[in-house]
Every structure is written in C-alpha cells, then in structure tokens.
Design a protein around this motif. Structure first.
Motif, PDB file in Angstrom:
ATOM      1  N   LEU A 279       1.191   7.595   0.909  1.00 45.46           N
ATOM      2  CA  LEU A 279       2.124   6.661   1.540  1.00 45.46           C
ATOM      3  C   LEU A 279       1.424   5.360   1.943  1.00 45.46           C
ATOM      4  CD1 LEU A 279       4.268   9.146   3.656  1.00 45.46           C
ATOM      5  CD2 LEU A 279       4.986   7.924   1.619  1.00 45.46           C
ATOM      6  N   HIS A 280       0.170   5.491   2.427  1.00 47.67           N
ATOM      7  CA  HIS A 280      -0.601   4.285   2.780  1.00 47.67           C
ATOM      8  C   HIS A 280      -0.801   3.406   1.558  1.00 47.67           C
ATOM      9  CE1 HIS A 280      -1.752   4.272   6.954  1.00 47.67           C
ATOM     10  NE2 HIS A 280      -1.978   5.569   6.926  1.00 47.67           N
ATOM     11  N   ARG A 281      -1.170   4.048   0.432  1.00 45.25           N
ATOM     12  CA  ARG A 281      -1.399   3.306  -0.816  1.00 45.25           C
ATOM     13  C   ARG A 281      -0.129   2.572  -1.228  1.00 45.25           C
ATOM     14  NH1 ARG A 281      -3.941   7.678  -3.198  1.00 45.25           N
ATOM     15  NH2 ARG A 281      -1.975   8.160  -4.204  1.00 45.25           N
ATOM     16  N   GLU A 282       1.009   3.299  -1.186  1.00 44.18           N
ATOM     17  CA  GLU A 282       2.282   2.701  -1.613  1.00 44.18           C
ATOM     18  C   GLU A 282       2.656   1.535  -0.702  1.00 44.18           C
ATOM     19  OE1 GLU A 282       4.220   6.749  -3.529  1.00 44.18           O
ATOM     20  OE2 GLU A 282       5.176   5.848  -1.788  1.00 44.18           O
ATOM     21  N   GLN A 283       2.442   1.746   0.613  1.00 42.63           N
ATOM     22  CA  GLN A 283       2.798   0.684   1.562  1.00 42.63           C
ATOM     23  C   GLN A 283       1.924  -0.562   1.331  1.00 42.63           C
ATOM     24  OE1 GLN A 283       2.095   1.116   5.890  1.00 42.63           O
ATOM     25  NE2 GLN A 283       4.291   0.815   6.117  1.00 42.63           N
ATOM     26  N   GLU A 284       0.630  -0.337   1.124  1.00 38.53           N
ATOM     27  CA  GLU A 284      -0.276  -1.480   0.877  1.00 38.53           C
ATOM     28  C   GLU A 284       0.177  -2.259  -0.356  1.00 38.53           C
ATOM     29  OE1 GLU A 284      -4.151   0.791   2.611  1.00 38.53           O
ATOM     30  OE2 GLU A 284      -4.227   0.132   0.515  1.00 38.53           O
ATOM     31  N   ASN A 285       0.550  -1.525  -1.409  1.00 39.12           N
ATOM     32  CA  ASN A 285       1.006  -2.187  -2.643  1.00 39.12           C
ATOM     33  C   ASN A 285       2.262  -3.006  -2.384  1.00 39.12           C
ATOM     34  OD1 ASN A 285      -1.084  -1.074  -3.989  1.00 39.12           O
ATOM     35  ND2 ASN A 285       0.079   0.588  -4.938  1.00 39.12           N
ATOM     36  N   ARG A 286       3.208  -2.433  -1.602  1.00 36.47           N
ATOM     37  CA  ARG A 286       4.452  -3.158  -1.310  1.00 36.47           C
ATOM     38  C   ARG A 286       4.156  -4.425  -0.523  1.00 36.47           C
ATOM     39  NH1 ARG A 286       6.459   1.961  -0.091  1.00 36.47           N
ATOM     40  NH2 ARG A 286       6.196   1.571   2.125  1.00 36.47           N
ATOM     41  N   ILE A 287       3.304  -4.280   0.518  1.00 39.71           N
ATOM     42  CA  ILE A 287       3.004  -5.446   1.370  1.00 39.71           C
ATOM     43  C   ILE A 287       2.318  -6.526   0.546  1.00 39.71           C
ATOM     44  CG2 ILE A 287       1.608  -6.216   3.354  1.00 39.71           C
ATOM     45  CD1 ILE A 287       2.276  -3.479   4.667  1.00 39.71           C
ATOM     46  N   ARG A 288       1.417  -6.085  -0.343  1.00 41.02           N
ATOM     47  CA  ARG A 288       0.707  -7.058  -1.196  1.00 41.02           C
ATOM     48  C   ARG A 288       1.696  -7.805  -2.089  1.00 41.02           C
ATOM     49  NH1 ARG A 288      -2.779  -3.872  -4.070  1.00 41.02           N
ATOM     50  NH2 ARG A 288      -3.708  -3.170  -2.146  1.00 41.02           N
ATOM     51  N   SER A 289       2.664  -7.068  -2.653  1.00 40.05           N
ATOM     52  CA  SER A 289       3.544  -7.757  -3.608  1.00 40.05           C
ATOM     53  C   SER A 289       4.632  -8.573  -2.910  1.00 40.05           C
ATOM     54  CB  SER A 289       4.152  -6.764  -4.614  1.00 40.05           C
ATOM     55  OG  SER A 289       4.978  -5.873  -3.933  1.00 40.05           O
ATOM     56  N   THR A 290       5.090  -8.141  -1.705  1.00 39.38           N
ATOM     57  CA  THR A 290       6.160  -8.912  -1.051  1.00 39.38           C
ATOM     58  C   THR A 290       5.600  -9.934  -0.059  1.00 39.38           C
ATOM     59  OG1 THR A 290       6.355  -7.309   0.727  1.00 39.38           O
ATOM     60  CG2 THR A 290       7.814  -6.983  -1.166  1.00 39.38           C
ATOM     61  N   GLY A 291       4.365  -9.686   0.409  1.00 37.63           N
ATOM     62  CA  GLY A 291       3.762 -10.600   1.381  1.00 37.63           C
ATOM     63  C   GLY A 291       4.330 -10.450   2.785  1.00 37.63           C
ATOM     64  N   THR A 292       5.151  -9.411   3.020  1.00 34.31           N
ATOM     65  CA  THR A 292       5.682  -9.202   4.378  1.00 34.31           C
ATOM     66  C   THR A 292       5.312  -7.815   4.891  1.00 34.31           C
ATOM     67  OG1 THR A 292       7.735  -8.463   3.361  1.00 34.31           O
ATOM     68  CG2 THR A 292       7.720 -10.707   4.224  1.00 34.31           C
TER      69      THR A 292
END
Ligand SMILES: C[S@@+](CC[C@H](N)C(=O)[O-])C[C@H]1O[C@@H](n2cnc3c(N)ncnc32)[C@H](O)[C@@H]1O
Length: 396
Positions: A279-292
């Motif tokens: 879940l941490h990995r997925e969240q980091e990827n989302r934050i990186r791609s959306t910037g929020t």
C-alpha cells in the motif's frame, strides 16, 4: 508475550527497497525466534540456532545488520536476557555454516557482535557440517534454518537425521519461483538434483496439474513429513516484490501443536507487513504521478481489513471447514490437540479462525466439545478437550 515487548532488529522496510522478500524473510525469522525461544525457555535449558546457509548475502549495511546471522544474534541475546530477568537461565548456542571461502571472512566479522551467547562458524557445506553438528546437540532444542540460493545443498537424505530428531524444528526456504522455472527442463543433471531435493522421483506428474504450485509444495511437505518424526509440516508464501505471485515458501517442520499456533501468528503479522509495504508503494506512486498528498494514511486504509488476501483467505477458510467436517464424518470424535494443528497446517488459517469455525459448528449443532470446565467456552491445547460429532449427516 516477549515478542510484542521487545524491539525489532530488522532494518525498516525502506532499507530493503527492491528486495522486500528479504525484509519479510528476516521479519518472519526474528518474530518466530522470539515466540519460539520464549516458549523453549520454560521447558529446556539450552537452545541451539543452527543456520546451515548463513551468508552474509547481498548485505547493504557495513555491519551486516540486514543479514540473518546478525538479526538472529541480536534477537537471541535479547531473549536470553529477558528470560534471565524472569529467573530462567537459557544457554544459547549459534552455529553458522557458510561454504563460500570468499564470503566466510565476512561471516566471521559479522558474528563478532555476539558477547553473551556462544557462536561457532564453519566454512564447509551444510552436508559436511550436519554429521559433525548432530552429535553435539544433545537434548538442546534446535531451530535449523536452511536458506539456500537455489534447491541444492540440502538433499532430503541428508536432512533425514535432523528431521528424525524430535527436539527441534526446521525452517526451509523452498525457492518456488526458481524451482518452477527449471523443473520442466529435461536435462538428467537437473532431474537428479530435483530427485535429491524431493527424496526421489514422483514429482514430474505434478507439472501438468492446474494447481501446480500447491501440488509441488504439498508433495515436498509430505516427503519431509514421511522422512522424519516431526509430525507437522506447513508453509507460508512470500510474494515477489510488486507482484501477486510466490517468490518462495518458508516450509516449517515441527512436532509441537503450539509451534503451529505461533508460526501462524507470525504469518498473520507478516501478511500485514506485506500488505502495508504494498500500500505504501502504491500510495507513493500515486502521489508522484498526481503531485498531491492523500487524506488517509496507509495504516488508516488497512483498518478495513486485508485487501490482497481476501479471496485466498476465504478459500483457505473453506478448506479448513471442509477438513473439520470431513474428519468428524469419518470419526466420532477428535482430540483438540490433533484437530487444531491439523487445521493450522493450512496456510493463512489462524488460531482465531479455527476457534470461530468450531464455535460456528457448535452453534449449528454439528459438534460439541467434551472436557470443558464450568467457565470454559473454547477448547485449549493440553487440556484433554475433544470435539465430538453430532448430527453430521443432517446438514449438507
Ligand atoms: C541466500 S544466502 C543466505 C542469506 C542469509 N540467510 C540471510 O538471510 O541473510 C545463501 C548462502 O549460502 C551459501 N551456500 C551455498 N551453498 C551452500 C552449501 N551447500 N552449504 C552451505 N552454504 C552454502 C551461499 O554462499 C550464500 O552465502
């Protein structure tokens, strides 16, 4: 339980980025050692940790903090101290075997952190070490850890005397992904090495099975069980990083029902760790791609229960129910000391699940529990409790 009171010595998951399988293996080893040694301290005066494939291997720490010998030494030292505070003097001896002469000096350096527990190192193969080590074990309770780089170096015929020793347990890293990639190849040397692993032929027919992974693993488990006098053999799966398939299985061999309870508790903790890392990995990827940033932390998300294991847990729980109903169809009664460990051999089925299952079957009038005292509701190990079949054929 000491396991929850002691600090962990495994480096945090971030340290193991890209090799999360090693993090989980070390997490498992440390937490299982804690539970095992705490129990052993109450009935033995010596514990031996015998690591047959010690390394150190691919360490990214100058002090080898991310390797199993260092993690084990730190944990065992702390456990010995904790037991001494409770008035229990447990002698702890570690034996580390490493065959590679280039790696061996690193092993010698890594184990220098040991001061309160006895540590021996051997520069030879596990096959050479075992006959020398076995006669020295006496009555000591022993955990043998076999963590190879492939499937060779621990043929079943070599393991057999160890498996016949009742005073101990064995933890084997069964490198499923690796084995699975080579097992179809027809070369005679490969065939021979796999015969050595499985203790003879008979595994080829499994390759066509739709449930190939379970079939291969069950075959190995049954061979290991048949070779020794340790009655229970189970396994837990560790997935490939960022993939939903097995990297390896940790095969666990014990003669003690309580051992299975503890093993499955650590499996539950490790499954939570695995889920958290994902879940941490997925969240980091989302934050990186959306910037929020995100409103909920991973830990808050996890309060809703396991996501990745939902379907698998449901299937395993159904398997447990089937086992119990089948067993009580064939026999009028089953001692709890036999039923509980037999069900806990099924991966991802935990102690609390078995208790809930029995309660459900009891409420549905399918079984009763003999031997409970006035205020007891649930059966316990070592108390002579027995599950008794009732109206089994009244229900589908
Ligand atoms: C996967 S690594 C061990 C990793 C270590 N358990 C850890 O978690 O940090 C396997 C080690 O076993 C050694 N090895 C390979 N074959 C061996 C054998 N037959 N007997 C003993 N050691 C062996 C390798 O050189 C390697 O260092």
């Amino acid at each position: 339980m000491l396991a929850s009171r002691c600090e962990g010595h495994v480096e945090p998951p971030e340290f193991y980025r890209g090799r999360e399988q090693t993090y989980l293996k070390h997490y498992f080893l440390e937490n299982y050692l804690a539970r095992l040694v705490w129990n052993v301290g109450s009935f033995r005066d010596e514990f031996v940790y015998f690591d047959g494939f010690a390394g150190p291997w691919r360490s990214e720490s100058d002090d080898f903090e991310d390797t199993s010998p260092v993690i084990a030494i730190r944990k065992l030292t702390e456990l010995r101290r904790g037991l001494a505070e409770k008035g229990k003097q447990l002698r702890v001896r570690c034996i580390f075997v490493e065959s590679d002469p280039k790696t061996y000096p690193d092993l010698q350096r890594a184990v220098q952190i040991a001061d309160e527990i006895s540590v021996e190192t051997m520069n030879c193969t596990f096959t050479e070490a075992l006959p020398a080590v076995l006669p020295t074990l006496g009555r000591a309770f022993t955990l043998t850890f076999i963590d190879p780089t492939g499937w060779t170096g621990f043929p079943l015929r070599v393991l057999t005397p160890l498996l016949q020793r009742r005073s101990g347990e064995v933890l084997i890293n069964f490198m499923f992904d690796f084995i699975n990639r080579f097992i179809d190849a027809p070369q005679p040397e490969l065939e021979k090495s796999l015969n050595d692993l499985f203790g003879g032929p008979g595994w080829r027919v499994l390759l066509e099975r739709p449930d190939r992974e379970d079939a291969i693993l069950d075959f190995y488990r049954e061979r290991v069980r048949a070779a020794g006098s340790l009655r229970y053999v189970t396994a837990t799966r560790i997935k490939k990083p960022e993939q939903d398939r097995a990297y390896f299985h940790l095969v666990y061999v014990t003669g003690h029902p309580k051992g299975l309870v503890e093993f499955r508790k650590v499996e539950q903790q490790a499954a939570e760790e695995e889920e958290k890392a994902r879940l941490h990995r997925e969240q980091e990827n989302r934050i990186r791609s959306t910037g929020t940033g995100e409103l909920f932390t991973v830990e808050q998300t996890m309060e809703g229960g396991f996501r990745s294991y939902g379907a698998e847990r449901a299937a395993r729980l159904a398997q447990a129910r089937e086992w119990l109903r089948g067993a009580l169809k064939n026999r009028a009664s089953i001692p709890w000391d036999e039923a509980l460990p037999s069900i806990l051999e099924i991966p991802m089925v935990w102690d609390k699940d078995v208790k809930a299952l029995v309660k459900g079957e009891q409420e549905a009038g399918r079984l009763s529990i003999r031997g409970l005292k006035a205020k007891e509701r649930v059966p316990k190990l070592g108390q002579g409790h027995v599950l008794v079949a009732r109206h089994m054929d009244a229900d589908p």
